[in-house]
Design an enzyme around this catalytic site. Structure first.
Site, PDB file in Angstrom:
ATOM      1  N   LYS A 202       0.837  -1.217   0.000  1.00 13.90           N
ATOM      2  CA  LYS A 202       0.000   0.000   0.000  1.00 13.90           C
ATOM      3  C   LYS A 202       0.866   1.260   0.000  1.00 13.90           C
ATOM      4  CE  LYS A 202      -3.515  -2.873   0.714  1.00 13.90           C
ATOM      5  NZ  LYS A 202      -4.582  -3.189  -0.223  1.00 13.90           N
TER       6      LYS A 202
HETATM    7  C1  LIG Z   1      -5.630  -4.191   0.714  1.00  9.49           C
HETATM    8  C2  LIG Z   1      -7.062  -3.834   0.841  1.00  9.49           C
HETATM    9  C3  LIG Z   1      -7.848  -4.236   1.930  1.00  9.49           C
HETATM   10  C4  LIG Z   1      -7.408  -5.257   2.952  1.00  9.49           C
HETATM   11  O1  LIG Z   1      -6.252  -5.033   3.600  1.00  9.49           O
HETATM   12  P1  LIG Z   1      -5.404  -6.245   4.259  1.00  9.49           P
HETATM   13  O2  LIG Z   1      -4.379  -5.475   5.042  1.00  9.49           O
HETATM   14  O3  LIG Z   1      -4.828  -7.018   3.142  1.00  9.49           O
HETATM   15  O4  LIG Z   1      -6.303  -7.026   5.114  1.00  9.49           O
HETATM   16  C5  LIG Z   1      -9.148  -3.766   2.027  1.00  9.49           C
HETATM   17  N1  LIG Z   1      -9.661  -2.965   1.090  1.00  9.49           N
HETATM   18  C6  LIG Z   1      -8.958  -2.578   0.007  1.00  9.49           C
HETATM   19  C7  LIG Z   1      -9.593  -1.680  -1.000  1.00  9.49           C
HETATM   20  C8  LIG Z   1      -7.635  -3.009  -0.170  1.00  9.49           C
HETATM   21  O5  LIG Z   1      -6.952  -2.623  -1.247  1.00  9.49           O
END
Ligand SMILES: *Cc1c(COP(=O)(O)O)cnc(C)c1O
Length: 381
Positions: A202
């Site tokens: 992210k």
């Molecule tokens: C990555 C993501 C999540 C979930 O996050 P995790 O840390 O992998 O549990 C939720 N919503 C969106 C839009 C994402 O891109």
């Protein structure tokens, strides 16, 4: 290195670590030597710093609560709001499956709304329609989760108006949009509460799993902090039902190194996007749309490409790696198909987008030589 030898990965997590190695190694070593590994000083400091960063400018003072991952962050907000069995939560099908998984983790019922084909974000007109005319057989809609997909803000005014009028909570999924803004307001400070993933890929990522929630409502923050650890308001005493979803000290310390670098990383993503826009200007592909007032932070730079496989192959042959976010919408996946409610549009735009989207490489550590390589490749396809 010769230009033809350069390979451009779609993302490069190792490059990010190497660029910050000394500071990250020092932070990890500090935690290892502290003798305290979960929910300690680092986590508390990161929560304070994250809340302050979100509160910059005119936003309300935000209270942040760390947890184990982004999926849990969404579920934690919903649980904190008292949403569970007997509640419907509306979101989109064009998202990481995590958004929908989090709703079901709480026992609530998901309802999937279609997207605006330009922004790939929730279509507020269809949301308004389901609020006025809820699909038969579903429990009442208690919350809406707009997803700021790819780093582009949802149309929050159009979503908040009808939700406020109907007493429906608005929970922002900011997993792909840390630092993005809408009309100058930081994403994650506009709804009632918000959830961020801090997964390594992210815009702000740990070196393992992590997540964080944020809200201007101090009581909600306290409740979420209790629920993330067995419902403890006092140690060993569960006054309500909770879960185990804690943020560990190692990840918190790493995130404290990275938070001050986030704005610079987002600026580099935006510069890469501007270079791609220019390279695409006279070609067949349309650069990603930015709605008025949106500061896009380009978690992904996404094109619509009808002959996607051929274009991806051609770019790969030129040393440019691409990805698809996401190839199969949630409502068409085996675990959900035929079982999950959709809005009246049946997520038709979502299915169309899933068949066409292609993500170019974007990561802050991309070198100028790599960027030039992608731009040159784009001019030939
Ligand atoms: C990555 C993501 C999540 C979930 O996050 P995790 O840390 O992998 O549990 C939720 N919503 C969106 C839009 C994402 O891109």
């Amino acid at each position: 290195m010769n230009a033809q030898d350069i390979i451009v990965p779609q993302a490069d997590l190792g490059a990010a670590y190497r660029a910050q190695k000394d500071a990250i190694d020092a932070a990890v070593s500090r935690v290892l030597n502290s003798g305290w590994y979960i929910l300690g000083q680092e986590g508390a400091a990161f929560e304070r710093e994250y809340g302050a960063w979100l509160s910059g400018g005119d936003a309300p003072a935000m209270h942040a609560v760390g947890c184990a991952n982004g999926t849990d962050a969404i579920a934690l907000v919903l649980r904190g709001l008292g949403i569970g069995p007997g509640c419907t939560v509306a979101t989109v099908s064009h998202t990481a499956v995590a958004t929908v998984a989090a709703i079901e983790m709480t026992g609530a019922t998901p309802l999937l709304i279609d997207i605006d084909p330009r922004t790939f974000c929730m279509d507020p007109a269809e949301l308004l329609e389901v609020i006025r005319n809820p699909p038969a057989g579903l429990p009442p809609i208690r919350a809406v989760i707009p997803v700021h997909i790819y780093g582009h803000a949802c149309d929050m005014d159009a979503i908040l108006g009808p939700c406020r009028a109907a007493g429906i909570a608005v929970v922002e999924d900011v997993a792909q949009a840390h630092g993005g803004r809408l009309n100058g307001r930081m994403l994650g400070t506009i709804g009632d509460a918000s959830a961020f993933s801090l997964y390594p890929t992210k815009n702000l990522g740990a070196l393992g799993d992590a997540g964080i929630t944020a809200t201007p409502d101090e009581a909600l923050a306290k409740r979420m902090a209790a629920i993330r650890q067995y419902g403890w308001h006092r140690r060993y005493i569960s006054d309500e039902v909770g879960v185990n979803s804690r943020l560990d000290e190692m990840q918190a310390a790493i995130l404290r190194v990275r938070l001050p670098l986030l704005d610079r990383g987002n600026a580099r993503r935006q510069a890469i996007a501007a270079a791609y826009d220019a390279a695409l200007a006279d070609g067949p592909f349309t650069a990603p749309y930015r709605a008025p007032g949106v500061e896009h932070v380009f978690h992904q730079y996404v094109l619509r490409v009808p002959n996607r496989e051929a274009v991806m192959d051609r770019l790969r042959a030129l040393g440019v790696m691409t990805a698809i976010h996401y190839p199969v919408p949630v409502h068409e996946q085996g675990a959900y198909a035929g079982r999950i409610a959709t809005g009246p549009a049946g997520c038709a735009e979502t299915s169309r987008a899933a068949a066409e989207v292609m993500s170019l490489p974007v990561f802050p550590e991309m070198t100028d030589a790599q960027l030039e390589k992608v731009c040159a490749a784009l001019r030939t396809v």
